[in-house]
Scaffold this motif. Structure first.
Motif, PDB file in Angstrom:
ATOM      1  N   PHE A  62       0.816  -1.212   0.000  1.00 49.70           N
ATOM      2  CA  PHE A  62       0.000   0.000   0.000  1.00 49.70           C
ATOM      3  C   PHE A  62       0.852   1.267   0.000  1.00 49.70           C
ATOM      4  O   PHE A  62       0.455   2.283  -0.553  1.00 49.70           O
ATOM      5  CB  PHE A  62      -0.952  -0.020   1.189  1.00 49.70           C
ATOM      6  N   ALA A  63       2.037   1.226   0.625  1.00 49.35           N
ATOM      7  CA  ALA A  63       2.911   2.396   0.591  1.00 49.35           C
ATOM      8  C   ALA A  63       3.328   2.715  -0.841  1.00 49.35           C
ATOM      9  O   ALA A  63       3.340   3.877  -1.264  1.00 49.35           O
ATOM     10  CB  ALA A  63       4.132   2.175   1.471  1.00 49.35           C
ATOM     11  N   LEU A  64       3.670   1.669  -1.620  1.00 47.73           N
ATOM     12  CA  LEU A  64       4.069   1.866  -3.011  1.00 47.73           C
ATOM     13  C   LEU A  64       2.874   2.186  -3.908  1.00 47.73           C
ATOM     14  O   LEU A  64       2.929   3.093  -4.738  1.00 47.73           O
ATOM     15  CB  LEU A  64       4.786   0.619  -3.535  1.00 47.73           C
ATOM     16  N   LEU A  65       1.801   1.413  -3.737  1.00 53.88           N
ATOM     17  CA  LEU A  65       0.669   1.538  -4.660  1.00 53.88           C
ATOM     18  C   LEU A  65       0.048   2.927  -4.615  1.00 53.88           C
ATOM     19  O   LEU A  65      -0.353   3.474  -5.642  1.00 53.88           O
ATOM     20  CB  LEU A  65      -0.377   0.473  -4.318  1.00 53.88           C
ATOM     21  N   TYR A  66      -0.030   3.510  -3.435  1.00 51.63           N
ATOM     22  CA  TYR A  66      -0.681   4.820  -3.295  1.00 51.63           C
ATOM     23  C   TYR A  66       0.312   5.919  -2.926  1.00 51.63           C
ATOM     24  O   TYR A  66      -0.050   6.909  -2.308  1.00 51.63           O
ATOM     25  CB  TYR A  66      -1.792   4.717  -2.249  1.00 51.63           C
ATOM     26  N   SER A  67       1.571   5.753  -3.329  1.00 46.87           N
ATOM     27  CA  SER A  67       2.615   6.697  -2.931  1.00 46.87           C
ATOM     28  C   SER A  67       2.378   8.101  -3.454  1.00 46.87           C
ATOM     29  O   SER A  67       2.821   9.077  -2.839  1.00 46.87           O
ATOM     30  CB  SER A  67       3.984   6.196  -3.399  1.00 46.87           C
ATOM     31  N   VAL A 179      -4.589  -7.172   6.045  1.00 42.85           N
ATOM     32  CA  VAL A 179      -5.268  -5.935   5.661  1.00 42.85           C
ATOM     33  C   VAL A 179      -4.832  -4.784   6.572  1.00 42.85           C
ATOM     34  O   VAL A 179      -4.699  -3.643   6.138  1.00 42.85           O
ATOM     35  CB  VAL A 179      -6.804  -6.131   5.699  1.00 42.85           C
ATOM     36  N   ALA A 180      -4.595  -5.101   7.861  1.00 44.11           N
ATOM     37  CA  ALA A 180      -4.087  -4.074   8.765  1.00 44.11           C
ATOM     38  C   ALA A 180      -2.728  -3.566   8.302  1.00 44.11           C
ATOM     39  O   ALA A 180      -2.428  -2.369   8.402  1.00 44.11           O
ATOM     40  CB  ALA A 180      -3.980  -4.639  10.187  1.00 44.11           C
ATOM     41  N   GLY A 181      -1.888  -4.456   7.782  1.00 45.80           N
ATOM     42  CA  GLY A 181      -0.624  -4.023   7.207  1.00 45.80           C
ATOM     43  C   GLY A 181      -0.836  -3.101   6.032  1.00 45.80           C
ATOM     44  O   GLY A 181      -0.089  -2.123   5.839  1.00 45.80           O
ATOM     45  N   ASN A 182      -1.861  -3.390   5.231  1.00 43.30           N
ATOM     46  CA  ASN A 182      -2.213  -2.479   4.138  1.00 43.30           C
ATOM     47  C   ASN A 182      -2.524  -1.084   4.665  1.00 43.30           C
ATOM     48  O   ASN A 182      -2.090  -0.076   4.111  1.00 43.30           O
ATOM     49  CB  ASN A 182      -3.435  -3.011   3.374  1.00 43.30           C
ATOM     50  N   ILE A 184      -1.599   0.292   7.527  1.00 45.72           N
ATOM     51  CA  ILE A 184      -0.396   0.931   8.056  1.00 45.72           C
ATOM     52  C   ILE A 184       0.479   1.446   6.915  1.00 45.72           C
ATOM     53  O   ILE A 184       1.040   2.549   6.972  1.00 45.72           O
ATOM     54  CB  ILE A 184       0.400  -0.058   8.931  1.00 45.72           C
ATOM     55  N   GLY A 185       0.607   0.650   5.852  1.00 45.59           N
ATOM     56  CA  GLY A 185       1.388   1.081   4.700  1.00 45.59           C
ATOM     57  C   GLY A 185       0.794   2.301   4.035  1.00 45.59           C
ATOM     58  O   GLY A 185       1.511   3.252   3.698  1.00 45.59           O
ATOM     59  N   GLY A 186      -0.523   2.276   3.851  1.00 48.10           N
ATOM     60  CA  GLY A 186      -1.166   3.440   3.258  1.00 48.10           C
ATOM     61  C   GLY A 186      -1.000   4.678   4.109  1.00 48.10           C
ATOM     62  O   GLY A 186      -0.756   5.783   3.599  1.00 48.10           O
ATOM     63  N   MET A 187      -1.107   4.518   5.417  1.00 47.03           N
ATOM     64  CA  MET A 187      -0.971   5.658   6.327  1.00 47.03           C
ATOM     65  C   MET A 187       0.464   6.174   6.367  1.00 47.03           C
ATOM     66  O   MET A 187       0.721   7.370   6.164  1.00 47.03           O
ATOM     67  CB  MET A 187      -1.401   5.259   7.728  1.00 47.03           C
ATOM     68  N   SER A 188       1.421   5.276   6.626  1.00 43.10           N
ATOM     69  CA  SER A 188       2.803   5.713   6.785  1.00 43.10           C
ATOM     70  C   SER A 188       3.350   6.309   5.497  1.00 43.10           C
ATOM     71  O   SER A 188       4.086   7.300   5.525  1.00 43.10           O
ATOM     72  CB  SER A 188       3.678   4.544   7.250  1.00 43.10           C
TER      73      SER A 188
END
Length: 446
Positions: A62-67, A179-182, A184-188
């Motif tokens: 999620f960090a990469l996908l929505y960077s 999904v929780a990791g998703n 966290i990734g999106g947030m961070s």
């Protein structure tokens, strides 16, 4: 009727995954009867490592996908692009993921879930380190599309890995952690990019996300346990097509795919456009503060991890209705021109979305007894097509009618979830008498 039997849970429990016939636990010759494969569950060796590994994979994905999502106003200003044009830096990635997830999931059936997830992360990280150097909007969109295609090998493979390696009673909780990791990734990723962009520009922010994802990829590689219950399948395109056809012919799976797409349409629209709203009047927030708004993703971490408890108490359809109601209330509340109301609205939207996504995705994994990777891939395709459509349509609606236009689009998608779920409820009631008569006849003839 007890809560667990309301909603899709009636069909899902009946079709929970069966042990792989090729992998069974050793058993004494004196013990008769079937045995289960060595599956993971809380308290057993390997479960914590598996949870941490997939949590790290979810963060990186999620960090990469929505960077670029939190950076859209900065990208628009730097590259002289409209909101709709800049939104393609998000929609291209999610759209490419949606198109590639099915063929890559077929490869995972042949070469293994663990191998596919490792390769996907490695390629996506390498592309992520190139993205900050894109010379134009066109190049940026193209690189983001390649990155999304690379990430396509991870979500469906992760769901299939969990369905094969985790005991059914612990599956919802395990998927909830992924999904929780998703979340966290999106947030961070968004918070990191917001503050770095304010200090050093959006290109430096994208480079920082690439480095974060690289660290997560290394952690995943060393933590993920080897698969114990995976049996290699065929790469025969006809066999894959037959498997996909069976999944698409299943009415329950079709409804779950539609629910995932509609939920993600809401989420994609809201979070693609919210930055434009908050940097403009009456809020006028700086880029770093706008990025910090994504702290509300922590609510998604909690709601997705709690999805198993919601299902146990309310049943699957009951949990979906609660998720839909929460999302709709958040959309309506976000219409206010007060920052506190907008933030509370985002909290409710995020909580409802992640709870609904965790329930729907875990239902897919439990419903498909064969071709789990393809079943999960179809869900992921629908899910990310919803994200791509939501991002682009949300930006168009915002350009045409402001934030109220984006909220209207979200409410239409929420209404779609309600319609699909109600249809499923009626279908279950119609088939219940027939199942009862069949069971009675079977007991008599038996």
């Amino acid at each position: 009727m007890p809560p667990a039997s309301t909603g899709a849970s009636t069909l899902i429990v009946a079709a929970s995954p069966q042990p792989s016939p090729a992998v069974v636990a050793p058993v004494s010759a004196a013990v008769a009867g079937p045995v289960e494969p060595d599956r993971l569950e809380p308290g057993r060796p390997g479960y914590r490592r598996m949870s941490l590994a997939l949590f790290a994979a979810g963060v990186a994905t999620f960090a990469l996908l929505y960077s670029t999502q939190a950076l859209l106003p900065a990208v628009s200003a730097s590259l002289n692009a409209t909101a709709g044009q800049a939104s393609w830096t998000v929609s291209a990635a999610t759209g490419a993921l949606a198109l590639c997830v099915l063929p890559l999931s077929a490869l995972s059936e042949r070469f293994g879930r663990r191998q596919m997830m490792t390769a996907s992360l490695a390629v996506a990280v390498l592309v992520g380190l190139l993205v900050p150097f894109a010379p134009s909007l066109g190049w940026l969109v193209a690189l983001r599309a390649v990155q999304g295609a690379a990430l396509a090998g991870l979500p469906a493979s992760a769901m299939a890995y969990l369905a094969e390696e985790v005991r059914p009673k612990a599956l919802v909780a395990a998927i909830g952690l992924f999904v929780a990791g998703n979340s966290i990734g999106g947030m961070s990723g968004r918070i990191l990019t917001g503050w770095i962009a304010q200090l050093w520009g959006w290109r430096a922010a994208l480079g920082a996300v690439g480095l974060l994802a690289a660290g997560c990829a290394v952690a995943f590689h060393f933590l993920i346990p080897r698969a114990r219950n995976f049996t290699p399948g065929s790469l025969n395109p006809k066999a894959v097509a037959r498997t996909v056809g069976r999944h698409l012919a299943d009415p329950l799976l079709r409804r779950l795919y539609a629910i995932g797409a509609l939920f993600m349409t809401v989420f994609g629209a809201v979070y693609t456009v919210i930055g434009y709203r908050l940097v403009a009047a009456p809020f006028g927030l700086p880029q770093g503060v706008v990025g910090s708004i994504f702290l509300v993703y922590l609510v998604g971490t909690v709601s997705s991890a709690a999805a198993g408890k919601l299902v146990a108490r309310l049943g699957r359809r009951g949990a979906l209705y609660l998720a839909v109601s929460t999302t709709a209330a958040g959309l309506l509340l976000s219409l206010a021109d007060e920052l506190a109301a907008v933030l509370l609205g985002l909290v409710l939207i995020t909580a409802g979305f992640f709870a609904g996504h965790a329930v729907a995705s875990s239902s897919v994994s439990r419903t498909a007894t064969t071709g789990r990777a393809q079943a999960s891939a179809l869900y992921q395709s629908a899910y990310y097509l919803g994200s791509s459509a939501g991002g682009t349509l949300g930006a168009v609606a915002f350009h045409a009618g402001g934030w109220a236009g984006t909220v209207s689009l979200g409410l239409l998608a929420v209404l779609g979830v309600v319609t699909v779920t109600l249809y499923g409820s009626r279908a279950a009631r119609r088939t219940a008498p027939a199942r009862g008569r069949a069971a009675t006849a079977s007991s008599v003839t038996g």
